[in-house]
Design a protein around this motif. Structure first.
Motif, PDB file in Angstrom:
ATOM      1  N   THR A   1       0.340  -0.920   0.328  1.00 52.04           N
ATOM      2  CA  THR A   1       0.111  -0.480  -0.079  1.00 52.04           C
ATOM      3  C   THR A   1       0.844   0.828   0.075  1.00 52.04           C
ATOM      4  OG1 THR A   1      -1.724  -0.854   1.435  1.00 52.04           O
ATOM      5  CG2 THR A   1      -1.385   0.984   1.883  1.00 52.04           C
ATOM      6  N   ILE A   2       1.695   1.479   1.165  1.00 49.72           N
ATOM      7  CA  ILE A   2       2.690   2.750   0.505  1.00 49.72           C
ATOM      8  C   ILE A   2       4.164   2.946  -0.328  1.00 49.72           C
ATOM      9  CG2 ILE A   2       5.152   3.693   2.275  1.00 49.72           C
ATOM     10  CD1 ILE A   2       4.010   2.096   4.855  1.00 49.72           C
ATOM     11  N   ILE A   3       4.149   1.344  -0.753  1.00 47.22           N
ATOM     12  CA  ILE A   3       4.360   1.420  -2.655  1.00 47.22           C
ATOM     13  C   ILE A   3       3.834   1.801  -3.407  1.00 47.22           C
ATOM     14  CG2 ILE A   3       5.936   0.536  -4.525  1.00 47.22           C
ATOM     15  CD1 ILE A   3       7.693   0.475  -1.957  1.00 47.22           C
ATOM     16  N   LEU A   4       2.590   1.933  -3.515  1.00 45.49           N
ATOM     17  CA  LEU A   4       1.225   2.623  -4.472  1.00 45.49           C
ATOM     18  C   LEU A   4       1.337   3.683  -4.192  1.00 45.49           C
ATOM     19  CD1 LEU A   4      -0.584  -1.258  -4.948  1.00 45.49           C
ATOM     20  CD2 LEU A   4       1.358  -0.153  -6.431  1.00 45.49           C
ATOM     21  N   LEU A   5       1.182   4.174  -3.174  1.00 46.18           N
ATOM     22  CA  LEU A   5       0.781   5.551  -2.380  1.00 46.18           C
ATOM     23  C   LEU A   5       1.636   7.132  -3.136  1.00 46.18           C
ATOM     24  CD1 LEU A   5      -1.305   5.073   0.710  1.00 46.18           C
ATOM     25  CD2 LEU A   5      -2.227   6.039  -1.482  1.00 46.18           C
ATOM     26  N   PHE A   6       2.640   5.713  -2.563  1.00 46.68           N
ATOM     27  CA  PHE A   6       4.509   6.468  -3.660  1.00 46.68           C
ATOM     28  C   PHE A   6       4.712   7.006  -4.519  1.00 46.68           C
ATOM     29  CE2 PHE A   6       8.159   6.610  -4.734  1.00 46.68           C
ATOM     30  CZ  PHE A   6       9.267   7.847  -3.896  1.00 46.68           C
ATOM     31  N   ILE A   7       3.863   5.941  -5.562  1.00 49.31           N
ATOM     32  CA  ILE A   7       3.781   6.145  -7.407  1.00 49.31           C
ATOM     33  C   ILE A   7       2.816   7.214  -7.468  1.00 49.31           C
ATOM     34  CG2 ILE A   7       3.454   4.655  -8.863  1.00 49.31           C
ATOM     35  CD1 ILE A   7       5.184   2.089  -7.966  1.00 49.31           C
ATOM     36  N   LEU A   8       1.432   6.845  -6.947  1.00 51.92           N
ATOM     37  CA  LEU A   8       0.937   7.684  -7.033  1.00 51.92           C
ATOM     38  C   LEU A   8       1.099   8.831  -6.702  1.00 51.92           C
ATOM     39  CD1 LEU A   8      -2.522   8.052  -7.820  1.00 51.92           C
ATOM     40  CD2 LEU A   8      -2.501   7.969  -5.448  1.00 51.92           C
ATOM     41  N   ALA A   9       1.650   9.586  -5.488  1.00 53.46           N
ATOM     42  CA  ALA A   9       2.492  10.540  -5.282  1.00 53.46           C
ATOM     43  C   ALA A   9       3.227  11.224  -6.571  1.00 53.46           C
ATOM     44  CB  ALA A   9       2.986  10.498  -3.815  1.00 53.46           C
ATOM     45  N   THR A  10       4.094  10.726  -6.874  1.00 54.35           N
ATOM     46  CA  THR A  10       4.583  10.570  -7.059  1.00 54.35           C
ATOM     47  C   THR A  10       4.365  11.550  -8.922  1.00 54.35           C
ATOM     48  OG1 THR A  10       6.422   9.129  -6.381  1.00 54.35           O
ATOM     49  CG2 THR A  10       7.341  10.434  -8.892  1.00 54.35           C
ATOM     50  N   PHE A  11       3.257  10.616  -9.208  1.00 55.20           N
ATOM     51  CA  PHE A  11       3.068  10.413 -10.871  1.00 55.20           C
ATOM     52  C   PHE A  11       1.989  11.854 -10.694  1.00 55.20           C
ATOM     53  CE2 PHE A  11       2.943   6.415 -11.688  1.00 55.20           C
ATOM     54  CZ  PHE A  11       3.435   6.487 -12.758  1.00 55.20           C
TER      55      PHE A  11
END
Length: 101
Positions: free
Chosen positions: A57-67
């Motif tokens: 979940t943290i990795i997916l949120l980080f990727i979303l925040a990066t985009f």
């Protein structure tokens, strides 16, 4: 892979305390087709499943925040360039000529 694993192997267990634990991992679904699965896990295995779920979940949120950040920066740079060109050319124009007839 995590999303596929969760989509295919998501299942639940009822612990001795009555608590229901929901997690995902590969298992033989044909042997255990009851709503609450009967295969057993240790406390450490439940902890690993939960930690992996939080990590994913943290990795997916980080990727979303990066985009989102990248899109915001791109939009800001584009607006800044447009403003610079617009004001540069607007300020260097000669004043309008009034036709008096």
């Amino acid at each position: 892979m995590s999303i596929i694993n969760r989509s295919v192997y998501l299942h639940s267990h009822q612990l001795g305390s009555g608590e229901i634990v929901i997690h995902a991992h590969p298992f033989n679904q044909q042997e255990d087709n009851a709503p609450l699965k009967s295969h057993k896990h240790t406390s450490l295995e439940y902890l690993v499943f939960k930690t992996f779920n939080i990590f994913t979940t943290i990795i997916l949120l980080f990727i979303l925040a990066t985009f989102i950040a990248a899109a915001s920066v791109k939009r800001f740079v584009l607006k800044t360039l447009i403003r610079q060109f617009y004001f540069h050319y607007k300020q260097n124009k000669s004043p309008p000529i009034l036709n008096s007839i």
